[in-house]
Design an enzyme around this catalytic site. Structure first.
Site: not given
Length: 223
Positions: A12, A14, A16, A37, A54, A117-119, A176
């Site tokens: 969370e 930013g 995406t 992704k 996302d 990526g993720a996280g 961001n």
């Protein structure tokens, strides 16, 4: 083809938002762009198919004829860590599977291919498999999105250090802002990061909900 891996200092922050905005900017400049992704957790079931918000934003920013399933081949329903969600679904994530997904998108011959990526950076995908293993196999330069909030200095410096330790190039970082009201002492925190990180600040993003709005720093970001 230019290609980058987009990571973040946490979830969370930013990733995406930045990835989709960059893709829309490229498309508006008549650059062929695709996004990848490979793994997403937290999906809504639409027409019997799991759809991650996302991944959908990245898919909608593509201007080459790819499918959502190609953009996001592993879509897991629970909004939990992907390796736990995969285990609960009886799925084993394999390195080659994720590598093949990247090259499948590359076969559409985009000018730019962005993989998100993720996280955060050190994301577990399964037993003895981590997201940096995928990025290292592909030898992608990394762009780090820093969510400008309390704790970002520690998170950014540790993430940058971990990226360098893999031997991958850290192409640069993005600051961001995460809310309409900037973090307290935003300018001072930004100055600390600029002094501490040898890699360039590629873009400074004020809070903006519209990820289709073009980026003005496009040339700086791609190099």
């Amino acid at each position: 083809m230019q290609s980058f891996f987009i990571t973040g200092t946490d979830t969370e922050v930013g990733k995406t938002y930045f990835t989709a905005r960059l893709m829309h900017t490229l498309a508006q400049n008549e650059v062929k762009v695709a996004g990848y992704k490979p793994v997403a957790a937290g999906c809504e079931v639409i027409n019997d198919e799991p759809v991650n918000e996302d991944a959908l934003a990245i898919y909608e920013a593509c201007n080459v004829p790819v499918t959502l399933q190609q953009v996001n081949p592993v879509a897991l329903i629970p909004p939990i860590a992907p390796h736990i969600a995969a285990n609960k679904a009886g799925i084993t994530l394999e390195l080659q599977q994720l590598i093949d997904g990247y090259w499948r998108l590359a076969s559409f011959q985009p000018d730019v291919l962005l993989m998100e990526g993720a996280g955060g950076w050190q994301l577990p995908l399964g037993k003895n498999l981590w997201m940096p293993d995928v990025v290292k196999q592909l030898q992608l330069p990394v762009i780090m999105v820093v969510g400008m909030r309390l704790g970002c200095l520690n998170h950014a410096l540790l993430t940058a250090q971990a990226i360098r330790q893999t031997g991958l190039p850290l192409h640069g970082w993005v600051a961001n802002q995460l809310s309409q009201q900037p973090m307290p002492y935003y300018a001072e925190n930004l100055a600390t990061l600029r002094e501490a990180l040898p890699e360039p600040l590629l873009a400074e993003l004020p809070f903006e909900a519209d990820y289709t709005k073009p980026l003005t720093a496009l040339r700086n970001i791609l190099g």
